[in-house]
Design a protein around this motif. Structure first.
Motif, PDB file in Angstrom:
ATOM      1  N   ASN A 109     -35.491 -34.467 -67.458  1.00 55.21           N
ATOM      2  CA  ASN A 109     -35.361 -35.659 -68.795  1.00 55.21           C
ATOM      3  C   ASN A 109     -35.468 -35.176 -70.036  1.00 55.21           C
ATOM      4  OD1 ASN A 109     -37.979 -36.717 -68.241  1.00 55.21           O
ATOM      5  ND2 ASN A 109     -38.007 -38.171 -68.610  1.00 55.21           N
ATOM      6  N   MET A 121     -30.647 -37.679 -65.557  1.00 57.30           N
ATOM      7  CA  MET A 121     -31.345 -39.089 -65.400  1.00 57.30           C
ATOM      8  C   MET A 121     -32.510 -38.765 -64.129  1.00 57.30           C
ATOM      9  SD  MET A 121     -29.267 -42.577 -63.970  1.00 57.30           S
ATOM     10  CE  MET A 121     -30.297 -44.035 -63.811  1.00 57.30           C
ATOM     11  N   ASN A 165     -31.988 -42.201 -68.489  1.00 64.64           N
ATOM     12  CA  ASN A 165     -30.603 -42.183 -68.594  1.00 64.64           C
ATOM     13  C   ASN A 165     -31.018 -40.784 -70.450  1.00 64.64           C
ATOM     14  OD1 ASN A 165     -27.990 -41.265 -68.487  1.00 64.64           O
ATOM     15  ND2 ASN A 165     -27.758 -42.866 -70.558  1.00 64.64           N
ATOM     16  N   SER A 166     -30.622 -39.637 -69.836  1.00 59.28           N
ATOM     17  CA  SER A 166     -30.381 -38.644 -70.779  1.00 59.28           C
ATOM     18  C   SER A 166     -29.338 -38.191 -71.607  1.00 59.28           C
ATOM     19  CB  SER A 166     -31.706 -37.335 -70.457  1.00 59.28           C
ATOM     20  OG  SER A 166     -32.952 -37.814 -70.692  1.00 59.28           O
ATOM     21  N   GLU A 167     -27.713 -38.920 -70.930  1.00 57.63           N
ATOM     22  CA  GLU A 167     -26.624 -38.482 -71.749  1.00 57.63           C
ATOM     23  C   GLU A 167     -26.549 -38.937 -73.228  1.00 57.63           C
ATOM     24  OE1 GLU A 167     -22.154 -39.210 -71.036  1.00 57.63           O
ATOM     25  OE2 GLU A 167     -23.214 -40.669 -70.260  1.00 57.63           O
ATOM     26  N   GLU A 195     -29.305 -47.595 -69.043  1.00 55.81           N
ATOM     27  CA  GLU A 195     -30.786 -47.212 -68.891  1.00 55.81           C
ATOM     28  C   GLU A 195     -31.485 -46.136 -69.756  1.00 55.81           C
ATOM     29  OE1 GLU A 195     -32.713 -48.024 -65.906  1.00 55.81           O
ATOM     30  OE2 GLU A 195     -30.619 -48.719 -64.657  1.00 55.81           O
ATOM     31  N   GLY A 218     -29.094 -34.306 -61.275  1.00 62.81           N
ATOM     32  CA  GLY A 218     -29.530 -34.919 -60.531  1.00 62.81           C
ATOM     33  C   GLY A 218     -31.425 -34.963 -60.149  1.00 62.81           C
ATOM     34  N   SER A 233     -31.820 -40.861 -59.945  1.00 61.14           N
ATOM     35  CA  SER A 233     -30.633 -39.984 -59.358  1.00 61.14           C
ATOM     36  C   SER A 233     -30.760 -39.810 -58.757  1.00 61.14           C
ATOM     37  CB  SER A 233     -29.686 -39.152 -60.908  1.00 61.14           C
ATOM     38  OG  SER A 233     -30.746 -38.170 -61.603  1.00 61.14           O
ATOM     39  N   SER A 269     -25.823 -41.631 -60.895  1.00 61.54           N
ATOM     40  CA  SER A 269     -27.581 -42.304 -60.655  1.00 61.54           C
ATOM     41  C   SER A 269     -27.802 -42.823 -59.761  1.00 61.54           C
ATOM     42  CB  SER A 269     -26.468 -43.638 -61.924  1.00 61.54           C
ATOM     43  OG  SER A 269     -25.867 -44.092 -61.163  1.00 61.54           O
ATOM     44  N   ARG A 286     -16.977 -38.289 -66.630  1.00 63.72           N
ATOM     45  CA  ARG A 286     -17.779 -39.515 -66.423  1.00 63.72           C
ATOM     46  C   ARG A 286     -16.880 -40.213 -65.170  1.00 63.72           C
ATOM     47  NH1 ARG A 286     -21.350 -42.390 -71.050  1.00 63.72           N
ATOM     48  NH2 ARG A 286     -18.619 -43.349 -71.754  1.00 63.72           N
ATOM     49  N   GLU A 338     -23.085 -48.129 -62.391  1.00 69.68           N
ATOM     50  CA  GLU A 338     -23.259 -47.253 -61.519  1.00 69.68           C
ATOM     51  C   GLU A 338     -22.431 -45.774 -62.187  1.00 69.68           C
ATOM     52  OE1 GLU A 338     -26.317 -46.227 -60.385  1.00 69.68           O
ATOM     53  OE2 GLU A 338     -26.828 -48.041 -58.790  1.00 69.68           O
TER      54      GLU A 338
END
Length: 566
Positions: free
Chosen positions: A200, A237, A242-244, A259, A303, A352, A379, A521, A552
């Motif tokens: 992450n 994630m 969450n790293s998006e 998140e 994930g 995830s 997720s 997405r 989610e």
């Protein structure tokens, strides 16, 4: 991405699950966690044990009575720790203060390299024991846990087969990520097949997608080519968020508040900055390619959980029991405390799950899918997503069968690069709900590109939406899907949304002269968050500042476009 008792930070939290036990859990068998029987419910298709290479030998000495160094006074002390505060202090003193420095060293209780080899052998034997080609695949793996100054630069290293090194390499042995890649290059020359996956990035202190290498020099083509050869994916994630994207920097993205794990910034001098996030990083990679001739951040998506209870993909919101032993093992600590030096409990999530499109369930096929980036991540729910692009695709698929057949025969799958096009590309998208989960809200394509001046740009398009809602001329559906969640009962209804969404899309502003990428997405309808499920189950009030519901989602690896002559 998870840890067994062979990881010191897991062991000190009470984890006694060994690699073989983790694979049993992944296959659907019961294990005992924090004194409670736990089961994944639905078995996995494939999995990897990724224990820290750091202190792996030390943990062998800790747990095996006949191992060298077993009776070292500090290991006797470690085995005798009972109180959480004692464990936290011991861990900070002998692990954190050492491993987060620039030149970490083995502690005094390291009994030599043979202990590391012995632990690695047990990990490999577990992978061999549980490998059932066509049914359940295990990938030999470990984690290189680089953490300069507390920045999370960890990498999971996965192997294609059992042609393996005598031992994994640790941050103690090689304390620069480019050193890790060179170690992997040496293995490759010996016929081995390693692949590294960064953790992450949201806790990386801006170092995951850097402008300079670990030595402080500007990244160049050599750096970019070495990194892109051995790092093909990134963890989108996990338990720690969450790293998006983050709402602070993507205010125009109404789904960016997901998140976000803000409390990461409370510890170790971390901060929430745009450079920590995947969407920024992968678009920046194209800007670097335009400048230096190679893309250092050409990363597909995968994930993981970072679960330290030994549990593979234990990602259900409805029965989240924490992931770090006693640190988050009670509802009280999850709601009011957290994981020391890392994150507040309310900002945790179950993590995830990784998915690949592969022709068969074998090590070689799954590793190859990882390597070509034909991957997606969810997720938690087991929804499915597909994404194809190319200049030979029709405007839209007739049905799912044609989408797959034509997508492969006349287009390119997620993870691919489009080059030498004869015209603007079209794209196919397809998503299916988790059979045991919630319906779908919409499918989006996120576009990123680089101007000729080197500026990075992005835009979101809704491609398929549920419920007969309209997509406007601006490519967006402005009507929310609705919300059926009953927070007091922690329930929702599948009376809105759709079980399946599919469509075709063509970029209305495609410019053949610009570096461009696209990824998908997929969003579910709103469902209860784990905090809501926990509150109802235990009869307590949920944290006031934690979301009660979530949407989610899934993300596919990008499809890149490279302009002629680049």
């Amino acid at each position: 991405h998870m840890h067994t008792a062979f990881s010191l930070d897991a062991y000190i939290g009470g984890n006694r699950i060994m690699p073989s036990d983790s694979y049993r859990f992944a296959k659907g068998e019961d294990v005992v966690v924090n004194g409670v029987v736990h089961n994944i419910g639905r078995p996995l298709d494939w999995a990897a044990v990724t224990d820290h290479a750091e202190y792996l030998g030390e943990m062998y000495s800790t747990m095996y009575e006949d191992a060298p160094g077993h009776n070292h006074e500090l290991l006797v002390q470690l085995r005798g720790l009972t109180e959480l505060e004692e464990k936290q202090k011991w861990f900070v003193k002998y692990v954190v203060e050492n491993n987060r420095g620039k030149t970490p060293q083995h502690p005094g209780f390291f009994a030599g390299p043979e202990t590391l080899k012995s632990a690695w052998k047990i990990t490999i034997e577990a992978a061999k024991e549980h490998y059932e080609p066509g049914v359940f695949t295990t990938l030999p793996a470990f984690e290189w846990s680089g953490a300069p100054g507390g920045a999370n630069l960890h990498r999971n290293v996965l192997f294609r087969d059992t042609n393996l090194p005598e031992a994994p390499v640790s941050y103690i042995d090689v304390n620069r990520e480019d050193g890790l890649w060179k170690w992997m290059a040496d293995l490759e020359r010996k016929g081995m097949k390693p692949l590294a996956i960064p953790h992450n990035s949201n806790a990386s202190k801006g170092l995951m997608f850097p402008a300079k290498d670990a030595g402080g020099d500007p990244i160049d083509r050599e750096y970019a080519e070495l990194r892109s050869r051995y790092e093909r994916l990134i963890e989108m994630m996990q338990v720690k968020g969450n790293s998006e994207v983050h709402r602070k920097f993507w205010a125009a993205d109404e789904f960016a508040d997901f998140e976000n794990a803000d409390s990461l910034a409370k510890f170790s001098g971390r901060e929430i900055k745009k450079e920590n996030f995947v969407r920024h990083g992968i678009i920046q990679g194209m800007a670097d390619e335009q400048r230096i001739g190679a893309n250092p951040f050409k990363l597909g998506f995968i994930g993981g959980t970072d679960n330290h209870n030994g549990l593979m993909s234990d990602v259900g919101e409805q029965d989240f029991i924490g992931a770090h032993g006693p640190e988050d093992g009670s509802v009280q600590r999850r709601f009011t405390a957290g994981v020391a030096n890392w994150i507040d409990g309310k900002d945790l999530n179950p993590g995830s799950i990784a998915a690949v499109w592969a022709p068969e369930n074998t090590r070689e096929a799954i590793w190859d899918a990882l390597h070509r980036r034909e991957t997606f991540v969810t997720s938690g729910p087991r929804m499915k997503a597909r994404f194809f692009g190319g200049d030979k695709l029709p405007e839209a698929p007739k049905d799912a069968k044609e989408l797959v057949q034509v997508g492969y025969s006349r287009g390119h799958s997620m993870g691919s690069t489009l080059e030498n096009l004869e015209g603007p590309p079209n794209f196919f998208v397809h998503a299916m709900k988790d059979p045991a989960g919630a319906n779908l809200d919409r499918v989006q394509i996120i576009k990123g590109w680089v101007t000729k001046e080197g500026e990075i740009k992005e835009r979101i398009y809704d491609v398929a939406v549920s419920g007969g809602r309209e997509i406007g001329d601006d490519g967006r559906c402005q009507t929310p899907v609705g919300n059926t969640v009953d927070v007091k009962k922690a329930r929702y209804q599948n009376t809105i949304g759709a079980p399946e969404l599919m469509g075709g899309w063509s970029d209305p502003d495609f410019d053949a002269d610009l570096f461009t990428l696209y990824y998908v997405r997929v969003l579910e309808i709103p469902t209860p968050r784990w905090t809501t499920y926990n509150a109802v189950e235990f009869g307590v009030a949920p944290p006031k500042d934690a979301p009660a519901v979530i949407q989610e989602r899934a993300w596919t690896s990008p499809i890149w476009y490279t302009p002629p002559g680049s």
